[in-house]
Design a protein around this motif. Structure first.
Motif, PDB file in Angstrom:
ATOM      1  N   TRP A   1      24.137  -0.251  36.688  1.00  0.00           N
ATOM      2  CA  TRP A   1      25.173   0.677  37.539  1.00  0.00           C
ATOM      3  C   TRP A   1      26.334  -0.350  37.797  1.00  0.00           C
ATOM      4  O   TRP A   1      26.092  -1.539  38.076  1.00  0.00           O
ATOM      5  N   LYS A   2      27.356   0.410  37.568  1.00  0.00           N
ATOM      6  CA  LYS A   2      28.741  -0.516  37.691  1.00  0.00           C
ATOM      7  C   LYS A   2      29.763   0.454  38.593  1.00  0.00           C
ATOM      8  O   LYS A   2      29.683   1.809  38.576  1.00  0.00           O
ATOM      9  N   VAL A   3      30.502  -0.069  39.503  1.00  0.00           N
ATOM     10  CA  VAL A   3      31.672   0.766  40.095  1.00  0.00           C
ATOM     11  C   VAL A   3      32.380   1.019  39.041  1.00  0.00           C
ATOM     12  O   VAL A   3      33.184   0.298  38.293  1.00  0.00           O
ATOM     13  N   SER A   4      32.823   2.110  38.901  1.00  0.00           N
ATOM     14  CA  SER A   4      33.677   2.863  37.815  1.00  0.00           C
ATOM     15  C   SER A   4      35.068   3.162  38.430  1.00  0.00           C
ATOM     16  O   SER A   4      36.081   3.512  37.843  1.00  0.00           O
ATOM     17  N   HIS A   5      34.952   3.500  39.835  1.00  0.00           N
ATOM     18  CA  HIS A   5      36.442   4.192  40.457  1.00  0.00           C
ATOM     19  C   HIS A   5      36.376   3.551  41.778  1.00  0.00           C
ATOM     20  O   HIS A   5      35.317   3.586  42.548  1.00  0.00           O
ATOM     21  N   VAL A   6      37.655   3.507  42.478  1.00  0.00           N
ATOM     22  CA  VAL A   6      37.692   3.174  43.829  1.00  0.00           C
ATOM     23  C   VAL A   6      38.989   3.761  44.271  1.00  0.00           C
ATOM     24  O   VAL A   6      39.940   3.976  43.590  1.00  0.00           O
ATOM     25  N   GLY A   7      39.143   4.240  45.585  1.00  0.00           N
ATOM     26  CA  GLY A   7      40.166   4.669  46.232  1.00  0.00           C
ATOM     27  C   GLY A   7      40.789   3.480  47.260  1.00  0.00           C
ATOM     28  O   GLY A   7      40.289   2.620  47.456  1.00  0.00           O
ATOM     29  N   PRO A   8      41.855   4.042  47.852  1.00  0.00           N
ATOM     30  CA  PRO A   8      42.413   3.209  49.110  1.00  0.00           C
ATOM     31  C   PRO A   8      41.606   2.951  50.158  1.00  0.00           C
ATOM     32  O   PRO A   8      40.595   3.956  50.374  1.00  0.00           O
ATOM     33  N   GLY A   9      41.436   1.759  50.742  1.00  0.00           N
ATOM     34  CA  GLY A   9      40.462   1.624  51.917  1.00  0.00           C
ATOM     35  C   GLY A   9      41.040   2.506  53.274  1.00  0.00           C
ATOM     36  O   GLY A   9      42.016   2.808  53.092  1.00  0.00           O
ATOM     37  N   LEU A  10      40.027   2.464  53.960  1.00  0.00           N
ATOM     38  CA  LEU A  10      40.127   3.105  55.229  1.00  0.00           C
ATOM     39  C   LEU A  10      39.989   2.287  56.353  1.00  0.00           C
ATOM     40  O   LEU A  10      38.729   1.744  56.604  1.00  0.00           O
TER      41      LEU A  10
END
Length: 108
Positions: A57-66
Motif C-alpha cells: 500500500w502506497k500513498v498515491s495522492h495528497v491534498g493541501p493540509g488543514l
C-alpha cells in the motif's frame, strides 16, 4: 529539522505548510501554490518504517493540509503547537484505494 531521525527537506516543509485559504498575519497563506508531489514519497518512506504497515500500500495522492493550532498558556505566545491534517488516498496498485489522512505535528 529532524523528526524521528529523519531530516525534512525544505520542499517537504513547504508542502506540509501549504494551507490555501488560511489567513495568517492578515495575509493568505501562502500567496503562491507549492509542489505537493513531494509529500507522497515522504509519507511512503515514513509508513514503510512502520513494522505493521503493508508495503504493497502506497500513498498515491495528497491534498493541501488543514491546520489546527493549539493555544499556549504562556504570555506572549500565540501558539506553541499545531497539527496539520494532510488528506489523501492510499492504494495497493489495483483498483482499490482508501482515504488517508496524515497528522503532522508542527512546533515553534
Amino acid at each position: 529539522m529532524e523528526i524521528a531521525n529523519r531530516t525534512l527537506a525544505v520542499d517537504v516543509i513547504a508542502a506540509s505548510t501549504y494551507w490555501p485559504g488560511t489567513i495568517r498575519g492578515g495575509r493568505k497563506n501562502p500567496p503562491d501554490p507549492v509542489d505537493l508531489t513531494v509529500l507522497p514519497p515522504f509519507f511512503n518512506e515514513v509508513l514503510h518504517d512502520l513494522p505493521w504497515w503493508n508495503r504493497d500500500w502506497k500513498v498515491s495522492h495528497v491534498g493541501p493540509g488543514l491546520p489546527v493550532e493549539i493555544g499556549s498558556d504562556h504570555h506572549g505566545h500565540l501558539s506553541r503547537f499545531g497539527e496539520v491534517s494532510v488528506p489523501g488516498t492510499v492504494g495497493s496498485g489495483g483498483d482499490e484505494s482508501l482515504p488517508f489522512v496524515a497528522k503532522v505535528g508542527v512546533c515553534g
